[in-house]
Design an enzyme around this catalytic site. Structure first.
Site, PDB file in Angstrom:
ATOM      1  CG  ASN A 209      -0.205  -0.069   2.507  1.00 46.32           C
ATOM      2  OD1 ASN A 209       0.499   0.861   2.879  1.00 46.32           O
ATOM      3  ND2 ASN A 209      -0.317  -1.184   3.215  1.00 46.32           N
ATOM      4  CG  ASP A 278      -7.217  -5.293   6.555  1.00 45.50           C
ATOM      5  OD1 ASP A 278      -6.723  -5.134   7.692  1.00 45.50           O
ATOM      6  OD2 ASP A 278      -7.831  -4.400   5.942  1.00 45.50           O
ATOM      7  CE  LYS A 288       9.192 -12.522 -13.461  1.00 45.83           C
ATOM      8  NZ  LYS A 288      10.124 -11.921 -14.395  1.00 45.83           N
ATOM      9  CG  ASP A 306      -6.217  -6.225  14.365  1.00 47.02           C
ATOM     10  OD1 ASP A 306      -5.296  -5.586  14.926  1.00 47.02           O
ATOM     11  OD2 ASP A 306      -7.255  -5.687  13.954  1.00 47.02           O
ATOM     12  CB  ILE A 307      -0.156  -6.546  14.945  1.00 47.83           C
ATOM     13  CG1 ILE A 307       0.272  -7.402  13.742  1.00 47.83           C
ATOM     14  CG2 ILE A 307       0.986  -6.412  15.950  1.00 47.83           C
ATOM     15  CD1 ILE A 307       1.312  -6.759  12.840  1.00 47.83           C
ATOM     16  CG  PHE A 323      -1.933   6.066  13.689  1.00 46.53           C
ATOM     17  CD1 PHE A 323      -1.224   5.898  14.868  1.00 46.53           C
ATOM     18  CD2 PHE A 323      -1.846   7.285  13.024  1.00 46.53           C
ATOM     19  CE1 PHE A 323      -0.441   6.918  15.381  1.00 46.53           C
ATOM     20  CE2 PHE A 323      -1.065   8.310  13.525  1.00 46.53           C
ATOM     21  CZ  PHE A 323      -0.357   8.140  14.699  1.00 46.53           C
ATOM     22  CE  LYS A 341      -8.044  -2.257  14.718  1.00 48.81           C
ATOM     23  NZ  LYS A 341      -7.145  -3.068  13.904  1.00 48.81           N
TER      24      LYS A 341
HETATM   25  O1  C5P Z   1      -8.167  -2.441  11.431  1.00 49.01           O
HETATM   26  P1  C5P Z   1      -7.545  -1.261  10.822  1.00 49.01           P
HETATM   27  O2  C5P Z   1      -6.456  -1.605   9.877  1.00 49.01           O
HETATM   28  O3  C5P Z   1      -8.435  -0.286  10.215  1.00 49.01           O
HETATM   29  O4  C5P Z   1      -6.912  -0.491  12.084  1.00 49.01           O
HETATM   30  C1  C5P Z   1      -5.798   0.277  12.005  1.00 49.01           C
HETATM   31  C2  C5P Z   1      -4.930   0.112  13.232  1.00 49.01           C
HETATM   32  O5  C5P Z   1      -4.747  -1.282  13.532  1.00 49.01           O
HETATM   33  C3  C5P Z   1      -3.547   0.661  13.022  1.00 49.01           C
HETATM   34  O6  C5P Z   1      -3.073   1.104  14.270  1.00 49.01           O
HETATM   35  C4  C5P Z   1      -2.777  -0.548  12.515  1.00 49.01           C
HETATM   36  O7  C5P Z   1      -1.395  -0.426  12.749  1.00 49.01           O
HETATM   37  C5  C5P Z   1      -3.391  -1.685  13.311  1.00 49.01           C
HETATM   38  N1  C5P Z   1      -3.438  -2.969  12.623  1.00 49.01           N
HETATM   39  C6  C5P Z   1      -2.660  -4.035  13.057  1.00 49.01           C
HETATM   40  N2  C5P Z   1      -2.723  -5.243  12.444  1.00 49.01           N
HETATM   41  C7  C5P Z   1      -3.543  -5.449  11.385  1.00 49.01           C
HETATM   42  C8  C5P Z   1      -4.327  -4.376  10.919  1.00 49.01           C
HETATM   43  C9  C5P Z   1      -4.249  -3.159  11.552  1.00 49.01           C
HETATM   44  O8  C5P Z   1      -1.888  -3.853  14.020  1.00 49.01           O
HETATM   45  N3  C5P Z   1      -3.580  -6.632  10.805  1.00 49.01           N
END
Ligand code: C5P
Length: 396
Positions: A209, A278, A288, A306-307, A323, A341
């Site tokens: 991205n 995501d 390749k 989702d970290i 963020f 979250k």
């Molecule tokens: O869920 P979303 O991506 O909209 O939320 C954004 C926040 O969640 C950011 O702080 C991003 O660093 C964190 N995030 C994460 N792991 C993911 C997706 C988002 O830590 N897989």
């Protein structure tokens, strides 16, 4: 303009690194500082006063008996007007003289007469730096409250390699900004993520991205200026590591997840700024992909962890900050994300207002509601975010 209104006396002593002091004057001035240069006679053998005068826009002082000071007290007048005396480069001889309180030239006299802090950026041959006499002087200066910046290791002007190189002007600037920043996160361990992730499709292609990493890097820098020990887990970006920050480079969301989980126990605050993908490619190819073999290849996606949510769910985990970059409905989406979250603070921004650029517009959402920050440079917003975190964690 992080140094706006700060009055800095820059002392330049005799060493080849004096040429780098010219760049330092420019950098300090660019960040808003009011710089007055004072040189030793030795320094004038390497760089002329005219260079510093042109860059600082001010007359340069060298001579203790300078007739330009009406009361003939240049040492008192100049040091009284300063918020900080910074000597870069500081030669072995200069450090030896001020360790013993000598006042045998204008700069040494100013140092002795000062009522402001003193920072020294030593520069000398490695043998001179390692000499027991210099070691004693450095220890004594530190015991007297003088802050020593560096020196760095590396190739020296004399051709030898070792410790004694002056820090680069940008690194000295960072230390000066840090010096003036209130230590609202003193002793705190901050773990962060920043930048995009890269999800491989095959060995040369992937899904990523447009995150530049600038906001995350600005937050890392601000946290370190505020006294925190910062570990930055970063996706692929083209940015220099902020001085004093430990960076762990990762590519994919899974790498980022693993690096965060390996460090989370040793952190007090977690700030997730990364734009984490995501989804990742379930059927990534080992080799390749070739265009001419069997039609359009399907890309199958599976969900990434989702970290942030995982860190927030840890028992006794760190204070979590997220963020939310949205393209519309900022308040509703950001608040919903914060609740989902289960994190105390989220910083939201509308994507069209700041993706990749130097400036941004942030709104902070916490239990008490929303706090819009005035549009500003990412460095300024980062500092405000750090101050808000310090308030919420009771560290300020
Ligand atoms: O869920 P979303 O991506 O909209 O939320 C954004 C926040 O969640 C950011 O702080 C991003 O660093 C964190 N995030 C994460 N792991 C993911 C997706 C988002 O830590 N897989």
């Amino acid at each position: 303009m992080e140094l706006k209104g700060r009055r800095i006396v820059l002392g330049v002593t005799g060493g080849i690194a004096a040429y780098k002091a010219a760049e330092l004057v420019r950098l300090l001035g660019k960040h808003g500082a009011d710089v007055q240069v004072a040189m030793t006679e030795g320094a004038a053998h390497f760089v002329t006063a005219t260079t510093f005068q042109a860059l600082s826009g001010k007359a340069v002082y060298t001579d203790q008996w300078d007739a330009r000071m009406p009361n003939a007290m240049a040492h008192i007048d100049l040091s009284r007007q300063a918020d900080l005396i910074l000597v870069a480069p500081a030669s072995a001889d200069f450090m030896a003289r001020i360790t013993h309180g000598m006042a045998d030239d204008l700069l040494a006299t100013m140092v002795l007469a000062r009522d402001c802090p003193l920072l020294l950026a030593p520069a000398m041959n490695r043998q001179m730096w390692e000499n027991p006499a210099t070691r004693r002087n450095v220890a004594q200066l530190q015991a007297d409250g003088v802050q020593i910046l560096g020196p760095a290791c590396g190739e020296q002007a004399c051709g030898e390699v070792g410790a004694g190189r002056m820090l680069e002007p940008e690194e000295i600037l960072e230390e000066v900004v840090a010096f003036f920043t209130p230590k609202v996160l003193a002793g705190q361990r901050v773990l962060m993520t920043a930048g995009p992730t890269f999800e491989a499709i095959d060995p040369v292609r992937g899904i990523t991205n447009l995150s530049s990493g600038r906001m995350g890097y600005a937050v890392a820098r601000a946290a370190r200026h505020a006294g925190a020990k910062v570990t930055l887990v970063s996706g692929p970006v083209a940015l220099a590591v902020p001085a004093g920050v430990e960076r762990i480079k990762v590519k994919s969301a899974l790498d980022m997840h693993a690096a965060v989980m390996a460090h989370v126990d040793a952190s007090d605050i977690f700030i997730g700024v990364a734009a984490v993908a995501d989804y990742r490619v379930a059927n990534a190819a080992e080799h390749k992909l070739k265009k001419d073999t069997g039609g359009i290849p399907p890309i199958e996606l599976i969900e990434n962890p989702d970290i942030l949510a995982e860190v927030a769910a840890l028992p006794d985990g760190p204070f979590c900050v997220g963020f939310a970059a949205e393209s519309r409905n900022l308040e509703a989406y950001a608040q919903a994300k914060r609740r989902k979250k289960n994190i105390p603070l989220i910083a939201g921004n509308l994507i069209q207002e700041g993706f990749g650029g130097e400036d941004n517009r942030l709104v902070l959402f916490d239990d008490t509601g929303l706090h819009p920050l005035a549009p500003a440079a990412k460095s300024v917003l980062a500092r405000q975010l750090i101050e808000h975190i310090a308030t919420l964690t009771g560290k300020n």
